[in-house]
Design an enzyme around this catalytic site. Sequence first.
Site, PDB file in Angstrom:
ATOM      1  N   ILE A  14       0.830  -1.217   0.000  1.00 13.00           N
ATOM      2  CA  ILE A  14       0.000   0.000   0.000  1.00 13.00           C
ATOM      3  C   ILE A  14       0.866   1.270   0.000  1.00 13.00           C
ATOM      4  CG2 ILE A  14      -2.204  -0.863   0.866  1.00 13.00           C
ATOM      5  CD1 ILE A  14       0.285   0.708   3.224  1.00 13.00           C
ATOM      6  N   GLY A  15       2.166   1.117  -0.280  1.00 11.58           N
ATOM      7  CA  GLY A  15       2.989   2.303  -0.481  1.00 11.58           C
ATOM      8  C   GLY A  15       3.965   2.636   0.629  1.00 11.58           C
ATOM      9  N   LYS A  16       4.238   1.714   1.542  1.00 14.92           N
ATOM     10  CA  LYS A  16       5.137   2.033   2.656  1.00 14.92           C
ATOM     11  C   LYS A  16       6.536   2.431   2.194  1.00 14.92           C
ATOM     12  CE  LYS A  16       4.890  -1.770   5.063  1.00 14.92           C
ATOM     13  NZ  LYS A  16       3.993  -2.530   4.153  1.00 14.92           N
ATOM     14  N   THR A  17       7.061   1.703   1.206  1.00 12.33           N
ATOM     15  CA  THR A  17       8.421   2.016   0.763  1.00 12.33           C
ATOM     16  C   THR A  17       8.486   3.378   0.102  1.00 12.33           C
ATOM     17  OG1 THR A  17       8.908  -0.335   0.451  1.00 12.33           O
ATOM     18  CG2 THR A  17      10.360   1.235  -0.640  1.00 12.33           C
ATOM     19  N   LYS A  38      15.142  -1.556   6.465  1.00 13.19           N
ATOM     20  CA  LYS A  38      14.072  -2.547   6.377  1.00 13.19           C
ATOM     21  C   LYS A  38      14.616  -3.802   7.043  1.00 13.19           C
ATOM     22  CE  LYS A  38      10.745  -4.590   3.131  1.00 13.19           C
ATOM     23  NZ  LYS A  38       9.539  -3.864   3.544  1.00 13.19           N
ATOM     24  N   GLY A 115       8.617  -1.313   8.373  1.00 14.57           N
ATOM     25  CA  GLY A 115       8.192  -2.652   8.738  1.00 14.57           C
ATOM     26  C   GLY A 115       7.804  -3.458   7.509  1.00 14.57           C
ATOM     27  N   GLY A 117       4.718  -5.565   5.892  1.00 15.65           N
ATOM     28  CA  GLY A 117       3.291  -5.811   6.061  1.00 15.65           C
ATOM     29  C   GLY A 117       2.665  -4.829   7.038  1.00 15.65           C
ATOM     30  N   HIS A 204      -1.487   9.084  -6.745  1.00 12.22           N
ATOM     31  CA  HIS A 204      -1.188   7.865  -7.500  1.00 12.22           C
ATOM     32  C   HIS A 204      -0.117   8.148  -8.546  1.00 12.22           C
ATOM     33  CE1 HIS A 204      -1.794   4.013  -9.483  1.00 12.22           C
ATOM     34  NE2 HIS A 204      -1.769   4.684 -10.632  1.00 12.22           N
TER      35      HIS A 204
END
Length: 221
Positions: A14-17, A38, A115, A117, A204
């Site tokens: 969902i875009g964490k990185t 990470k 993190g 997930g 987006h």
Amino acid sequence: MASSFFITGTDTDIGKTWVTVALMRHFSQQGFNVAGMKPVAAGCEWRSGHWENNDALMLQQYATLPFTYQQINPYAFELPLSPHIACGEVMVEESRILSSYETMQSQVDRILVEGAGGWFSPLSQSLDNARLAQILRLPVIIVVGIRLGCINHARLTLQAVQAAGVECAGWVAVEIIPDRVDYQANVEYLRGCLHVPLLAEMPHMVVADFDVLASKFEMCI
């Protein structure tokens, strides 16, 4: 506002990185030395004699100092599965993660730890993201992918972070699906019920423009 953060999310992919790198870019543009980490990654490829994860490589690329891959990603596993399965017989040791974190932290002004997930996703048989954030004593930023179900996931994640006794610095909305008619309505509803700051909205993009994404944090962090 704290200088370093633990980045968690309402789900995987969902875009964490991208949020982590955007924050790194934002801080580096302000003149800070910054690094990303990470600690545990699955879905890796064999390169240069060891397993490497594309997200971790991106964090390495945008660090302002040259850290080794193993410092940024102490545990890298081949299979694209939940880390507690992908790790097999490998013991994921909290002390090793903490040692890498402290070494990097001593050399930079700000560090972003991503993190794997969601908040309760396991990193091994005995460690999950919630426990790791507690060990590192970092305030949490929640990345919310705006889609059907995100309100429930975001509220539950915030509730769990607070129940763990960890500070939540705020949340980031990510437009993971373009042109959703309910995007703005969902963001506004979450602004009203999460009671922690909305730090940025990530538009987006098919290919990330991290200068554009970094600029979204200018007024908030």
